[in-house]
Design an enzyme around this catalytic site. Sequence first.
Site, PDB file in Angstrom:
ATOM      1  N   ASP A 259      -8.932   0.150   5.480  1.00 37.28           N
ATOM      2  CA  ASP A 259      -9.128  -0.224   4.082  1.00 37.28           C
ATOM      3  C   ASP A 259      -8.656  -1.652   3.813  1.00 37.28           C
ATOM      4  O   ASP A 259      -7.612  -2.083   4.308  1.00 37.28           O
ATOM      5  CB  ASP A 259      -8.320   0.770   3.220  1.00 37.28           C
ATOM      6  CG  ASP A 259      -8.462   0.504   1.746  1.00 37.28           C
ATOM      7  OD1 ASP A 259      -9.592   0.580   1.243  1.00 37.28           O
ATOM      8  OD2 ASP A 259      -7.437   0.210   1.093  1.00 37.28           O
ATOM      9  N   GLU A 301     -13.354  -2.315   6.353  1.00 44.45           N
ATOM     10  CA  GLU A 301     -13.833  -2.500   4.984  1.00 44.45           C
ATOM     11  C   GLU A 301     -13.637  -3.962   4.604  1.00 44.45           C
ATOM     12  O   GLU A 301     -12.558  -4.364   4.182  1.00 44.45           O
ATOM     13  CB  GLU A 301     -13.087  -1.598   3.995  1.00 44.45           C
ATOM     14  CG  GLU A 301     -13.764  -1.600   2.637  1.00 44.45           C
ATOM     15  CD  GLU A 301     -12.859  -1.737   1.427  1.00 44.45           C
ATOM     16  OE1 GLU A 301     -13.370  -1.730   0.304  1.00 44.45           O
ATOM     17  OE2 GLU A 301     -11.636  -1.866   1.587  1.00 44.45           O
TER      18      GLU A 301
HETATM   19  C1  GLC Z   1     -10.605  -0.481  -1.088  1.00 40.87           C
HETATM   20  C2  GLC Z   1     -11.113   0.812  -1.676  1.00 40.87           C
HETATM   21  C3  GLC Z   1     -10.893   0.807  -3.155  1.00 40.87           C
HETATM   22  C4  GLC Z   1      -9.427   0.598  -3.428  1.00 40.87           C
HETATM   23  C5  GLC Z   1      -8.868  -0.635  -2.699  1.00 40.87           C
HETATM   24  C6  GLC Z   1      -7.375  -0.692  -2.704  1.00 40.87           C
HETATM   25  O1  GLC Z   1     -11.320  -1.569  -1.537  1.00 40.87           O
HETATM   26  O2  GLC Z   1     -12.457   0.997  -1.361  1.00 40.87           O
HETATM   27  O3  GLC Z   1     -11.349   1.995  -3.735  1.00 40.87           O
HETATM   28  O4  GLC Z   1      -9.229   0.435  -4.810  1.00 40.87           O
HETATM   29  O5  GLC Z   1      -9.247  -0.638  -1.343  1.00 40.87           O
HETATM   30  O6  GLC Z   1      -6.802   0.185  -1.773  1.00 40.87           O
END
Ligand code: GLC
Length: 614
Positions: A259, A301
Site C-alpha cells: 500500500d 500501489e
Molecule cells: C491507499 C489505499 C487508500 C488509503 C491509503 C492510505 O492509497 O488504497 O484507500 O486511504 O492508501 O493507507
Amino acid sequence: MTVQDEVFEKRLQHHHDELRWLYMELYNNGAMFAELVEQLKVYYKQRKRSLKALDQKREQEPDWFKKRDMQGMMLYIDNFAGNLKGVMKKLSYLESCNANCIHLMPFLDSPEGRSDGGYAVADFRKVKPELGTMEDLAELASKCHRRGISLCMDFVMNHTSEDHEWAVKARQGDGEYMSRYFFYDNYDIPGQFEKTVPQVFPTTAPGNFTWLPEIGHYVMTTFYPYQWDLNYRNPRVFNEMMYNFLYLANQGMDVIRIDAVPYIWKQLGTDCRNLPQVHTIVRMMRMIAEIVCPGVVLLGEVVMEPQKVAPYFGTVEKPECHMLYNVTTMATTWNTVATRDARLLKMQMDIINELPKEYTFLNYLRCHDDIGWGLDYPVLKTWGMDEVAHKRYLNNYFRGLEGGGESRGELYNEDLVTGDARFCATTASMCGVESALDQNDEEKLERAIRFDLMLHAYVLTLSGIPMLYSGDEIGQLNDYSYHDDAAKSVDSRYVHRGKFNWDLAKNSKDSTTCQGKIFGGLRELEEIRRRESVFDADAQVWTEDAGDISVLCITRQKGAEKMTGLFNFSENDKTVWVSDSGEYIDLQNEKKLSLREIVVSGHDFIWAKKSEEM
Ligand code: GLC
C-alpha cells in the site's frame, strides 16, 4: 543440512551480496543485517510444507500469475460475506464470476471509526475480531489453493494506526518508539516539510502533521491524523515490518499489495514521494520474498503519473514489484468517456505497449478508491484544454450536470483553494444504469448496460490482469447510506463501498434482468479471453487509427492469430475503417465481417478475429 535447508541456503546465497550491499548503503548496521538474515531463516522454517511446495512449483514457472485466464476480484469481507468463514462459503460464486485471484480488502485489526477503511493497522498479526481469526485466514487460503484461486491482501507499510503498540508507547514518550515515527517538539521542521509536500486528503485530513498535546509533539501523518508515518531510516522499523510481511505471507497469501509504497521514505526539501530509497527498500523486499517465499507476488500501489510508475518494476535483472496498477490508463479511460475523444487514451496505451512484456499491469475500471484526474495535462493543453477547467468538466459530467452524461456519483476531497476534486461512484452508476433505473427508462437502461459491457471488454483487451471490483459483475449501484453513518459520512469513497446485494445477485442467471445481462455478458467475454491465445501476455499489442476520434482501435497478435477490438466511446453510431483487408469473424457471434468499413454502434464494441491463415 536437510534438503529444505539447502533450498533456503541456495536462495540466500543467490541474493546475499546484493541484499547486504543495499542494506548497508541504507543503514550501515551489520548487526541489524545479521538479525534480519537470522529471522529470514526462522520465517522460512515456519512456512508450511504445502506453501513451500507451491513456492518451488512457481520458481519453475515464474510467469504463473501472467496467464490469460488470471482474473481478479477485489472485495470487502464484511460487505461480501460477513466474515472470513462467510467468504469460504462463497467460493463457488467467485468461481462462477471467473475470479481466480481474490483481493481481500484490509481486514487486520484497526480501530472502529479511525480505520481509513482498514488502512490504519493496529496489529499486523491479528484479524479484526468481527471478521475472524488468523486461523480462518490460513484456512481460507488453503481452501482457495485447492480450487486454484490465489489470495491477495494489503500490506500497509507506510504507517500504523495510532493504536498500534509502537504508537501507544511513543505517545507515552518512550524515545525508542518515538524514533520509529517522525516526532518534532516544535513546528520548525514540520513547517519546512509543509512547503514541499503536497496533501493527500486536503479536505478530509489537511496537512501532513498532527499535534499531540499530551506530549507536546507533532507527529507526521501524511494520510489521516490517526495514521502515523513510519520512519524507515530506523533499521528496526524496516526489520520488524519485514517480519510482519513474512508472517502474513506465511498465512498463505499469494499476492501482497504494498500500500502507498511511493510514500515510505521522507526527506526534507522534497515532495516525499518516489525517493530513490523507496526503490532500495522495495528491491530488498523482493529479494527477501524470493529467499523465504518465492511463490509470493508483490503488487505495488503506485498512484502516480506513468513516468513514476514503471520504475517500480525495477529492471529485468533487478526486479522490484511483479505487478503494478495501470492507474493512468484507468483515469484516462474515464476521461475518454466524458470527452468521447480517445486520442489521449490511445497515446497512453502506446506508452504502455512499448514497455517490456515482462511488466505486468493490473487493469481495472473501478476500485475502492476515488478516481483522481491524473491525466497528461501538458498534452491536453496543446489541444486547448486547461487543467482546472477540464477537471471541473469531468466532475460535472460524472455528476450528470454537464456534457449530456447520465452518470451519477459524488466529489471526493474537493480542494476549495485549488478548485481540485476527485470522483467516486461505481462503474454501473458511472455508465448511466442508476439514472436509467431512476427514470424507469428501458431504452436508456439497455444503452447503459451496453456501455458498461463495452468498458469491460476494453479492459479485458489490455495486456495484464483484469481486476473487477466486487459488485461490478452485477452492475451494483452507488450506495448513499454511508451519509447516515457518522464514522463514514465525511469520506465519499463509501459511496462505492456498499454491501454486496445478494438478492440482486440471484438475478445473475436471468438474462432478462439488468444483473443477468451484465453478469452473462461479462462471463461470455471472459470465456473468450480465456480461450483465445491472442490474449496471452506476450502477444504484440498496438493501437490503430480507425478514422474517428471516438473509436479506440486495439490490435493483438500472437503468432498467426490476430484480433482487433473497436470501442466506441460516443453515444452515436460510428462508421470506421481499419487498414487490414482480410476477413474477420466477430468473436461474440461468430459472424463474418470486414473491417474495411464497419459500423460500431454507440457505446458498443466489436471483438473481431482474423479468420484466414496469414
Ligand atoms: C491507499 C489505499 C487508500 C488509503 C491509503 C492510505 O492509497 O488504497 O484507500 O486511504 O492508501 O493507507
